[in-house]
Design an enzyme around this catalytic site. Structure first.
Site, PDB file in Angstrom:
ATOM      1  N   SER A 216       2.679 -88.511 102.445  1.00  0.00           N
ATOM      2  CA  SER A 216       4.074 -88.292 102.074  1.00  0.00           C
ATOM      3  C   SER A 216       4.535 -89.260 100.998  1.00  0.00           C
ATOM      4  O   SER A 216       3.913 -90.303 100.749  1.00  0.00           O
ATOM      5  CB  SER A 216       4.960 -88.433 103.317  1.00  0.00           C
ATOM      6  OG  SER A 216       4.469 -87.612 104.351  1.00  0.00           O
TER       7      SER A 216
HETATM    8  N1  SAH Z   1       1.963 -89.197 107.878  1.00  0.00           N
HETATM    9  C1  SAH Z   1       1.001 -88.529 107.052  1.00  0.00           C
HETATM   10  C2  SAH Z   1       1.529 -87.178 106.648  1.00  0.00           C
HETATM   11  C3  SAH Z   1       0.475 -86.178 106.573  1.00  0.00           C
HETATM   12  S1  SAH Z   1       1.027 -84.526 106.273  1.00  0.00           S
HETATM   13  C4  SAH Z   1       0.659 -89.357 105.827  1.00  0.00           C
HETATM   14  O1  SAH Z   1       1.544 -90.019 105.291  1.00  0.00           O
HETATM   15  O2  SAH Z   1      -0.476 -89.319 105.400  1.00  0.00           O
HETATM   16  C5  SAH Z   1       1.270 -83.927 107.908  1.00  0.00           C
HETATM   17  C6  SAH Z   1       0.073 -83.918 108.815  1.00  0.00           C
HETATM   18  O3  SAH Z   1       0.483 -83.328 110.046  1.00  0.00           O
HETATM   19  C7  SAH Z   1      -1.112 -83.093 108.316  1.00  0.00           C
HETATM   20  O4  SAH Z   1      -2.244 -83.915 108.273  1.00  0.00           O
HETATM   21  C8  SAH Z   1      -1.253 -81.998 109.371  1.00  0.00           C
HETATM   22  O5  SAH Z   1      -2.588 -81.610 109.617  1.00  0.00           O
HETATM   23  C9  SAH Z   1      -0.621 -82.649 110.588  1.00  0.00           C
HETATM   24  N2  SAH Z   1      -0.107 -81.729 111.612  1.00  0.00           N
HETATM   25  C10 SAH Z   1       0.550 -80.573 111.428  1.00  0.00           C
HETATM   26  N3  SAH Z   1       0.888 -80.015 112.603  1.00  0.00           N
HETATM   27  C11 SAH Z   1       0.441 -80.849 113.575  1.00  0.00           C
HETATM   28  C12 SAH Z   1       0.482 -80.826 115.011  1.00  0.00           C
HETATM   29  N4  SAH Z   1       1.062 -79.815 115.672  1.00  0.00           N
HETATM   30  N5  SAH Z   1      -0.066 -81.861 115.687  1.00  0.00           N
HETATM   31  C13 SAH Z   1      -0.661 -82.882 115.012  1.00  0.00           C
HETATM   32  N6  SAH Z   1      -0.733 -82.959 113.661  1.00  0.00           N
HETATM   33  C14 SAH Z   1      -0.201 -81.958 112.944  1.00  0.00           C
END
Ligand code: SAH
Length: 221
Positions: A65
């Site tokens: 993000s």
């Molecule tokens: N905090 C992370 C954001 C990654 S984007 C960073 O800064 O790198 C969001 C992430 O949420 C993705 O990797 C996606 O695979 C994960 N995600 C989506 N739905 C989810 C769920 N139900 N449970 C766990 N992870 C999930």
């Protein structure tokens, strides 16, 4: 050559920190951002952009993000260092590393197993030792260790998932982007004896939550 890149990175890092310090009031959050090396959490091919204030691709259709949004969400959790925090969406592990600096313990869940493995490896190598990374299955969150003092969801949902409210302790804070697929509002829910209080923190745009509590088409069923 390597030195030129390192110089550029540290210059960009200082500039980004100044930009974030102008918006974020909690000094603990600013300090954590100053300490955690974002370049360790992004793929090699976008490393030169580590300190741009923008999301970057991390593979599997997911992104790390935007730093300012990460800072805002972290601040919105109102952490004092004593908390057990749940993060949904480990992704790169960058947000996880920040949380590990600001809370007692972090439980983080990632639905895409190779991302969970990579994040766990990076976090371990950098020495963050108060974090548990789980490759999540069908359910949302990690009820095994509930209740949590704070929950952060780094993927967007059509509404506040009831399953997560149930995993939140009394007085606990839940920060989550909620809205349409195109645009969401960042929301903080505080669980009080009188019910859930909602504060709107501003517009944002996230990748969609997957699995249960997602929009139709993202539920994987
Ligand atoms: N905090 C992370 C954001 C990654 S984007 C960073 O800064 O790198 C969001 C992430 O949420 C993705 O990797 C996606 O695979 C994960 N995600 C989506 N739905 C989810 C769920 N139900 N449970 C766990 N992870 C999930």
């Amino acid at each position: 050559m390597a030195n030129v890149t390192a110089d550029r990175l540290s210059q960009a890092r200082r500039a980004l920190l100044a930009e974030i310090s102008a918006e974020i009031k909690d000094p603990r959050v600013v300090e954590a951002i100053a300490r955690v090396p974002r370049e360790e959490f992004v793929p090699e091919e976008v490393r030169q952009s580590s300190y741009e204030n923008m999301p970057l691709p991390i593979g599997y259709g997911q992104t790390i993000s935007q730093p300012l949004i990460v800072a805002m969400m972290t601040e919105a959790l109102l952490l004092n260092g004593s908390e057990k925090v749940l993060e949904i969406g480990t992704g790169s592990g960058y947000q996880t590393a920040l949380l590990s600096q600001l809370a007692e313990r972090v439980v983080t869940v990632e639905r895409i197993p190779p991302l969970a493995e990579r994040a766990a490896r990076v976090l371990g190598r950098l020495g963050y030792d108060n974090i548990e990374v789980h490759a999540g299955g069908d359910g949302l969150g990690w009820p095994e260790e509930a209740p949590y003092d704070a929950i952060i969801v780094t993927a967007a949902a059509p509404e506040v998932p009831r399953e997560l409210l149930e995993q939140l302790g009394r007085g606990g804070r839940l920060v989550i982007p909620v809205g349409s697929r195109e645009l969401q509002e960042l929301v903080r829910i505080v669980k009080t004896p009188e019910g859930a209080l909602r504060h709107n923190l501003g517009p944002c745009r996230f990748v969609p939550l997957l699995g249960r509590s997602a929009w139709p088409g993202y539920a994987g069923d």
